[in-house]
Design an enzyme around this catalytic site. Structure first.
Site, short mmCIF file in Angstrom:
data_model
loop_
_atom_site.label_atom_id
_atom_site.label_comp_id
_atom_site.label_asym_id
_atom_site.label_seq_id
_atom_site.Cartn_x
_atom_site.Cartn_y
_atom_site.Cartn_z
NE ARG A 230 -9.61 7.40 -3.11
CZ ARG A 230 -10.88 7.71 -2.92
NH1 ARG A 230 -11.46 8.60 -3.68
NH2 ARG A 230 -11.57 7.13 -1.97
NE ARG B 9 -7.14 5.24 2.24
CZ ARG B 9 -7.95 4.34 2.78
NH1 ARG B 9 -9.18 4.66 3.07
NH2 ARG B 9 -7.51 3.13 3.04
CG ASP C 276 -8.75 -3.27 -4.61
OD1 ASP C 276 -8.21 -2.62 -3.71
OD2 ASP C 276 -9.53 -4.22 -4.41
CE1 TYR D 97 -12.75 -7.68 1.42
CE2 TYR D 97 -11.21 -9.38 0.71
CZ TYR D 97 -11.52 -8.30 1.51
OH TYR D 97 -10.61 -7.85 2.43
NE ARG E 76 -4.20 -1.54 0.07
CZ ARG E 76 -5.33 -1.65 0.76
NH1 ARG E 76 -5.64 -0.76 1.67
NH2 ARG E 76 -6.14 -2.64 0.53
O1 CP3 Z 1 -0.08 -1.72 -2.49
C1 CP3 Z 1 -0.31 -0.81 -3.32
O2 CP3 Z 1 0.08 0.38 -3.13
C2 CP3 Z 1 -0.95 -1.18 -4.64
C3 CP3 Z 1 -2.37 -1.10 -4.75
C4 CP3 Z 1 -3.26 -2.01 -3.90
C5 CP3 Z 1 -4.48 -1.56 -3.36
N1 CP3 Z 1 -5.14 -2.63 -2.82
C6 CP3 Z 1 -4.99 -0.16 -3.44
C7 CP3 Z 1 -6.07 0.25 -2.53
C8 CP3 Z 1 -3.14 -3.37 -3.58
C9 CP3 Z 1 -1.99 -4.33 -3.84
C10 CP3 Z 1 -4.35 -3.74 -2.91
C11 CP3 Z 1 -4.64 -5.14 -2.46
C12 CP3 Z 1 -5.87 -5.41 -1.74
N2 CP3 Z 1 -7.09 -4.82 -1.91
C13 CP3 Z 1 -6.01 -6.44 -0.80
C14 CP3 Z 1 -4.92 -7.43 -0.40
C15 CP3 Z 1 -3.92 -6.85 0.54
C16 CP3 Z 1 -4.43 -6.60 1.92
O3 CP3 Z 1 -4.47 -5.41 2.29
O4 CP3 Z 1 -4.75 -7.56 2.63
C17 CP3 Z 1 -7.34 -6.43 -0.33
C18 CP3 Z 1 -7.93 -7.34 0.72
C19 CP3 Z 1 -8.01 -5.42 -1.06
C20 CP3 Z 1 -9.46 -5.04 -1.00
C21 CP3 Z 1 -9.66 -3.66 -0.55
N3 CP3 Z 1 -9.36 -2.54 -1.30
C22 CP3 Z 1 -10.17 -3.22 0.70
C23 CP3 Z 1 -10.61 -4.15 1.82
C24 CP3 Z 1 -10.18 -1.83 0.68
C25 CP3 Z 1 -10.74 -0.92 1.73
C26 CP3 Z 1 -9.85 -0.78 2.90
C27 CP3 Z 1 -9.03 0.47 2.79
O5 CP3 Z 1 -7.81 0.40 3.04
O6 CP3 Z 1 -9.64 1.52 2.51
C28 CP3 Z 1 -9.62 -1.41 -0.57
C29 CP3 Z 1 -9.41 -0.03 -1.01
C30 CP3 Z 1 -8.03 0.35 -1.47
N4 CP3 Z 1 -7.23 -0.41 -2.28
C31 CP3 Z 1 -7.36 1.57 -1.19
C32 CP3 Z 1 -6.12 1.52 -1.86
C33 CP3 Z 1 -5.07 2.58 -1.92
C34 CP3 Z 1 -7.93 2.74 -0.39
C35 CP3 Z 1 -9.00 3.35 -1.21
C36 CP3 Z 1 -9.02 4.85 -1.24
O7 CP3 Z 1 -8.08 5.50 -1.73
O8 CP3 Z 1 -10.05 5.38 -0.83
#
Ligand code: CP3
Length: 345
Positions: A37, A28, A74, A151, A24
């Protein structure tokens, strides 16, 4: 011969200081991410707009000089491409249409029909290969089938993956059909990421820790092995990182059983234990607790040094044990990097 540090670690080399990136890392906690964003409007538009997705992928490279960039996308884009509705509720997380009956399953698209929907992702990769510094490795990724299924079945994130466990118990044929669809889709998706220019791919099995014994073998090990075998047949030179989060004892032998070139470790296992039981089989990635990016200070420095030291005798990629959180202080990320790069064995 590659000189990229991350590729050398993945090939099995123990380096004087480990290559570093962070789960990540585009997110944010960075003001520049929040600005892009806002420009995109919403999270999914950011994922599907190649110029903006490439921009946020590069932001942490510009700021910190990480050894790897991870494609901004994602794990839930696969369900989205399969036809499950997907949206993100600000402050809460993802929502999808639930998948609990044969009729729901029958509405999903076939795994070989996802190319057009996912084409913007491949375009992002092409832009990144042109724009990233020569020493930076580009990592593509997908969610592993079990984690993505949790999910899809629940229609959201769940603390205990209850709905997925229930479907597995009540309608195993349907559950298995979904796992197969996801496995095939993941192979096609990662293969196309590699063709577009991803140099490494990572499989995120964030909820692997909720399966044990036979279920772990059937729904974590076996699909991971199948995905890696197919990718290796098509792209023999491309390394694969597997992240069976919170696998615990099941980390032991995971690389051998699945063919993964590197196993990513969460922070529930100690680096000394993991060096003895997991790194003996090859490269490991991890495993600093992400809370140190919030709290910083002497504890961050001590834990970073401890991890670098524990893994110094074998191939190691420094990373967090899970994604960095939005409340992290960007200065603590710099402190982690400086400490890891100073902590030569
Ligand atoms: O790592 C990186 O910088 C690359 C991009 C990336 C994102 N999600 C961007 C993201 C990667 C590799 C993921 C993987 C991901 N997404 C996983 C597996 C890794 C882990 O964390 O266990 C999972 C379970 C998801 C599903 C997901 N996406 C969830 C549960 C959420 C909401 C939780 C949160 O952190 O807000 C997301 C949203 C998400 N994916 C964000 C980002 C940067 C935040 C969204 C935003 O900017 O509002």
């Amino acid at each position: 011969m590659t000189t990229k540090k991350l590729m050398r670690a993945l090939a099995g080399e123990a380096l004087p200081t480990p290559p570093i990136w962070m789960m990540r890392q585009a997110g944010r906690y960075l003001p520049e991410y929040k600005a892009t964003r806002a420009e995109a409007g919403d999270f999914l538009s950011l994922c599907y707009t190649p110029d903006l997705a490439a921009e946020v992928t590069i932001q942490p490279i510009r700021r910190y000089g990480f050894d790897a960039a991870i494609l901004f996308a994602d794990i839930l884009l696969i369900p989205d491409a399969l036809g499950a509705d997907l949206w993100f509720v600000t402050g809460e997380g993802p929502r999808l249409s639930t998948m609990s009956s044969q009729a729901d399953f029958d509405r999903l698209k076939p795994a070989d029909d996802l190319h057009d929907h996912l084409a913007p992702i491949y375009e992002t990769i092409k832009i990144l290969r042109r724009e990233l510094p020569a020493e930076t490795t580009l990592i593509g990724f997908a969610g592993a089938p079990w984690t993505v299924a949790t999910y899809m079945i629940a229609g959201r994130g769940t603390p205990d993956q209850g709905p997925a466990h229930a479907l597995k118990a009540e309608n195993q044929a349907l559950f298995n059909a979904l796992m197969q669809r996801l496995t095939a889709a993941t192979i096609a998706y990662l293969s196309q990421q590699i063709e577009a220019g991803a140099e490494v791919v990572k499989l995120f099995d964030s909820w692997a820790g909720s399966l044990q014994d036979d279920d772990f073998k059937r729904y974590v090990l076996q699909p991971t092995q199948e995905i890696i075998a197919s990718l290796k047949a098509r792209h023999p030179g491309t390394p694969v990182i597997a992240f069976p989060r919170e696998a615990g004892d099941a980390y032991v032998g995971f690389a051998k059983a699945t063919g993964a070139d590197c196993v990513a470790l969460d922070n529930s296992v100690s680096p000394e234990w993991a060096a003895n039981h997991v790194q003996i089989d090859g490269c490991v990635q991890g495993n600093l607790a992400s809370r140190h990016m919030v709290t910083g200070g002497a504890e961050l420095v001590a834990e970073t040094r401890r991890i670098v030291k524990a893994f110094a005798n074998g191939p190691h990629i420094f990373n967090l044990g899970h994604g960095i959180t939005p409340d992290a202080d960007p200065a603590n990320v710099q402190l982690m990097i400086d400490t890891a790069r100073e902590s030569a064995a």
